[in-house]
Design a protein around this motif. Sequence first.
Motif, PDB file in Angstrom:
ATOM      1  N   MET A   1      -1.125 -13.854   0.759  1.00 50.16           N
ATOM      2  CA  MET A   1      -0.916 -12.668   1.594  1.00 50.16           C
ATOM      3  C   MET A   1      -1.989 -12.585   2.681  1.00 50.16           C
ATOM      4  SD  MET A   1      -2.324  -9.539  -0.743  1.00 50.16           S
ATOM      5  CE  MET A   1      -4.075  -9.135  -0.729  1.00 50.16           C
ATOM      6  N   THR A   2      -1.678 -11.841   3.711  1.00 50.96           N
ATOM      7  CA  THR A   2      -2.664 -11.493   4.718  1.00 50.96           C
ATOM      8  C   THR A   2      -3.331 -10.214   4.240  1.00 50.96           C
ATOM      9  OG1 THR A   2      -1.345 -12.492   6.476  1.00 50.96           O
ATOM     10  CG2 THR A   2      -3.020 -10.887   7.132  1.00 50.96           C
ATOM     11  N   GLY A   3      -4.609 -10.295   3.956  1.00 52.78           N
ATOM     12  CA  GLY A   3      -5.339  -9.136   3.450  1.00 52.78           C
ATOM     13  C   GLY A   3      -5.823  -8.243   4.576  1.00 52.78           C
ATOM     14  N   ALA A   4      -6.406  -7.115   4.200  1.00 49.27           N
ATOM     15  CA  ALA A   4      -6.958  -6.142   5.155  1.00 49.27           C
ATOM     16  C   ALA A   4      -5.951  -5.826   6.256  1.00 49.27           C
ATOM     17  CB  ALA A   4      -8.274  -6.637   5.733  1.00 49.27           C
ATOM     18  N   PRO A   5      -4.798  -5.262   5.888  1.00 49.68           N
ATOM     19  CA  PRO A   5      -3.766  -5.011   6.887  1.00 49.68           C
ATOM     20  C   PRO A   5      -4.199  -3.975   7.922  1.00 49.68           C
ATOM     21  CG  PRO A   5      -3.250  -3.850   4.868  1.00 49.68           C
ATOM     22  CD  PRO A   5      -4.451  -4.712   4.584  1.00 49.68           C
ATOM     23  N   VAL A   6      -3.692  -4.124   9.121  1.00 48.18           N
ATOM     24  CA  VAL A   6      -3.936  -3.143  10.166  1.00 48.18           C
ATOM     25  C   VAL A   6      -3.031  -1.954   9.882  1.00 48.18           C
ATOM     26  CG1 VAL A   6      -3.735  -2.686  12.643  1.00 48.18           C
ATOM     27  CG2 VAL A   6      -4.595  -4.900  11.833  1.00 48.18           C
ATOM     28  N   THR A   7      -3.617  -0.760   9.929  1.00 42.71           N
ATOM     29  CA  THR A   7      -2.860   0.456   9.657  1.00 42.71           C
ATOM     30  C   THR A   7      -3.020   1.444  10.801  1.00 42.71           C
ATOM     31  OG1 THR A   7      -4.680   1.546   8.484  1.00 42.71           O
ATOM     32  CG2 THR A   7      -3.172   0.192   7.158  1.00 42.71           C
ATOM     33  N   VAL A   8      -2.017   2.296  10.939  1.00 37.00           N
ATOM     34  CA  VAL A   8      -2.062   3.405  11.893  1.00 37.00           C
ATOM     35  C   VAL A   8      -1.550   4.641  11.179  1.00 37.00           C
ATOM     36  CG1 VAL A   8      -1.760   1.936  13.938  1.00 37.00           C
ATOM     37  CG2 VAL A   8       0.249   2.918  12.810  1.00 37.00           C
TER      38      VAL A   8
ATOM     39  N   VAL B   1       2.014   1.840   8.303  1.00 40.34           N
ATOM     40  CA  VAL B   1       1.804   3.243   8.636  1.00 40.34           C
ATOM     41  C   VAL B   1       1.318   3.921   7.363  1.00 40.34           C
ATOM     42  CG1 VAL B   1       2.863   5.362   9.486  1.00 40.34           C
ATOM     43  CG2 VAL B   1       3.631   3.138  10.375  1.00 40.34           C
ATOM     44  N   THR B   2       0.153   4.548   7.460  1.00 35.46           N
ATOM     45  CA  THR B   2      -0.424   5.201   6.295  1.00 35.46           C
ATOM     46  C   THR B   2      -0.673   6.676   6.589  1.00 35.46           C
ATOM     47  OG1 THR B   2      -2.646   4.537   7.000  1.00 35.46           O
ATOM     48  CG2 THR B   2      -1.551   3.130   5.394  1.00 35.46           C
ATOM     49  N   ASP B   3      -0.591   7.454   5.539  1.00 31.86           N
ATOM     50  CA  ASP B   3      -0.929   8.872   5.606  1.00 31.86           C
ATOM     51  C   ASP B   3      -2.130   9.027   4.686  1.00 31.86           C
ATOM     52  OD1 ASP B   3      -0.870  11.528   6.158  1.00 31.86           O
ATOM     53  OD2 ASP B   3       1.179  11.869   5.470  1.00 31.86           O
ATOM     54  N   GLY B   4      -3.305   9.159   5.264  1.00 33.50           N
ATOM     55  CA  GLY B   4      -4.522   9.035   4.474  1.00 33.50           C
ATOM     56  C   GLY B   4      -4.652   7.582   4.077  1.00 33.50           C
TER      57      GLY B   4
ATOM     58  N   ARG C   1       2.949   4.791   3.970  1.00 32.35           N
ATOM     59  CA  ARG C   1       4.089   5.623   4.349  1.00 32.35           C
ATOM     60  C   ARG C   1       5.220   4.786   4.942  1.00 32.35           C
ATOM     61  NH1 ARG C   1       4.282  11.082   7.992  1.00 32.35           N
ATOM     62  NH2 ARG C   1       6.511  10.981   8.397  1.00 32.35           N
ATOM     63  N   GLY C   2       4.875   3.717   5.625  1.00 26.70           N
ATOM     64  CA  GLY C   2       5.918   2.918   6.263  1.00 26.70           C
ATOM     65  C   GLY C   2       5.378   1.630   6.842  1.00 26.70           C
ATOM     66  N   LEU C   3       6.269   0.907   7.471  1.00 24.45           N
ATOM     67  CA  LEU C   3       5.946  -0.339   8.154  1.00 24.45           C
ATOM     68  C   LEU C   3       6.683  -0.303   9.477  1.00 24.45           C
ATOM     69  CD1 LEU C   3       5.692  -3.863   6.804  1.00 24.45           C
ATOM     70  CD2 LEU C   3       7.371  -3.470   8.588  1.00 24.45           C
ATOM     71  N   VAL C   4       6.018  -0.679  10.547  1.00 24.58           N
ATOM     72  CA  VAL C   4       6.669  -0.720  11.853  1.00 24.58           C
ATOM     73  C   VAL C   4       6.466  -2.097  12.462  1.00 24.58           C
ATOM     74  CG1 VAL C   4       4.705   0.223  13.147  1.00 24.58           C
ATOM     75  CG2 VAL C   4       7.020   0.522  14.028  1.00 24.58           C
ATOM     76  N   THR C   5       7.546  -2.615  13.009  1.00 20.51           N
ATOM     77  CA  THR C   5       7.514  -3.920  13.666  1.00 20.51           C
ATOM     78  C   THR C   5       7.670  -3.732  15.166  1.00 20.51           C
ATOM     79  OG1 THR C   5       9.899  -4.287  13.586  1.00 20.51           O
ATOM     80  CG2 THR C   5       8.606  -4.975  11.640  1.00 20.51           C
ATOM     81  N   ASP C   6       7.378  -4.790  15.901  1.00 20.05           N
ATOM     82  CA  ASP C   6       7.577  -4.737  17.342  1.00 20.05           C
ATOM     83  C   ASP C   6       9.053  -4.447  17.662  1.00 20.05           C
ATOM     84  OD1 ASP C   6       8.310  -7.268  16.363  1.00 20.05           O
ATOM     85  OD2 ASP C   6       7.034  -8.371  17.761  1.00 20.05           O
TER      86      ASP C   6
ATOM     87  N   VAL D   1       1.878  -5.274   0.510  1.00 20.28           N
ATOM     88  CA  VAL D   1       1.274  -5.536  -0.799  1.00 20.28           C
ATOM     89  C   VAL D   1       0.449  -4.295  -1.139  1.00 20.28           C
ATOM     90  CG1 VAL D   1      -0.173  -7.068  -2.155  1.00 20.28           C
ATOM     91  CG2 VAL D   1       1.209  -7.999  -0.270  1.00 20.28           C
ATOM     92  N   VAL D   2       0.797  -3.676  -2.270  1.00 19.01           N
ATOM     93  CA  VAL D   2       0.213  -2.388  -2.634  1.00 19.01           C
ATOM     94  C   VAL D   2      -0.429  -2.489  -4.012  1.00 19.01           C
ATOM     95  CG1 VAL D   2       0.749   0.040  -3.063  1.00 19.01           C
ATOM     96  CG2 VAL D   2       1.958  -1.190  -1.263  1.00 19.01           C
ATOM     97  N   GLU D   3      -1.610  -1.898  -4.123  1.00 15.72           N
ATOM     98  CA  GLU D   3      -2.307  -1.841  -5.403  1.00 15.72           C
ATOM     99  C   GLU D   3      -2.737  -0.394  -5.622  1.00 15.72           C
ATOM    100  OE1 GLU D   3      -5.149  -4.911  -7.607  1.00 15.72           O
ATOM    101  OE2 GLU D   3      -5.933  -4.242  -5.676  1.00 15.72           O
ATOM    102  N   ASP D   4      -2.282   0.196  -6.730  1.00 12.42           N
ATOM    103  CA  ASP D   4      -2.574   1.601  -7.038  1.00 12.42           C
ATOM    104  C   ASP D   4      -2.179   2.527  -5.897  1.00 12.42           C
ATOM    105  OD1 ASP D   4      -3.665   0.904  -9.543  1.00 12.42           O
ATOM    106  OD2 ASP D   4      -5.595   0.464  -8.601  1.00 12.42           O
ATOM    107  N   GLY D   5      -1.055   2.241  -5.251  1.00 12.95           N
ATOM    108  CA  GLY D   5      -0.544   3.083  -4.174  1.00 12.95           C
ATOM    109  C   GLY D   5      -1.195   2.860  -2.829  1.00 12.95           C
ATOM    110  N   HIS D   6      -2.174   1.962  -2.750  1.00 12.04           N
ATOM    111  CA  HIS D   6      -2.900   1.718  -1.515  1.00 12.04           C
ATOM    112  C   HIS D   6      -2.550   0.345  -0.956  1.00 12.04           C
ATOM    113  CE1 HIS D   6      -5.221   5.167  -2.763  1.00 12.04           C
ATOM    114  NE2 HIS D   6      -5.515   4.539  -3.899  1.00 12.04           N
ATOM    115  N   PRO D   7      -2.271   0.248   0.340  1.00 13.41           N
ATOM    116  CA  PRO D   7      -1.957  -1.059   0.929  1.00 13.41           C
ATOM    117  C   PRO D   7      -3.178  -1.957   0.968  1.00 13.41           C
ATOM    118  CG  PRO D   7      -2.099   0.617   2.646  1.00 13.41           C
ATOM    119  CD  PRO D   7      -2.254   1.326   1.334  1.00 13.41           C
TER     120      PRO D   7
END
Length: 139
Positions: A9-16, A39-42, A46-51, A104-110
Amino acid sequence: MPQHVRDIMTGAPVTVGPYTSVAEVARVMRDRDLGSVLVTDGDRLRGLVTDRDLVVRSVARGGDPEETTVADACSEDLVTVGPDDDLDRAVRLMREHAVRRVPVVEDGHPVGILSLGDAAMERDPDSALGDISVARPNT
């Protein structure tokens, strides 16, 4: 020996955040050479957005990219995997749900993203998809 998602996997994903403008997300994708962001809330996914989502769900609808938020453009009904999941299971889920990227999610966190290209490079690096996945983008 079974391989796990965390191995490729690609770790440390970019989030907005969900209220980030579509224009800002597009700039992040451009500046970081990404095709998708989470896309994260806190710290919760919450979601994923592509180009493509930005174009189809926002720009093509006539929305102002500076005013439209990414919450209106992202996919929210996500298929996710854990970092310790077997890679075969992850690939099977991607096939069943016809998705190219899986958070890739662990304990609810991406914690990462697994892409079809990642899997292709691992399984068959000499395939056309493997070649395309490592090619430099056309700019």
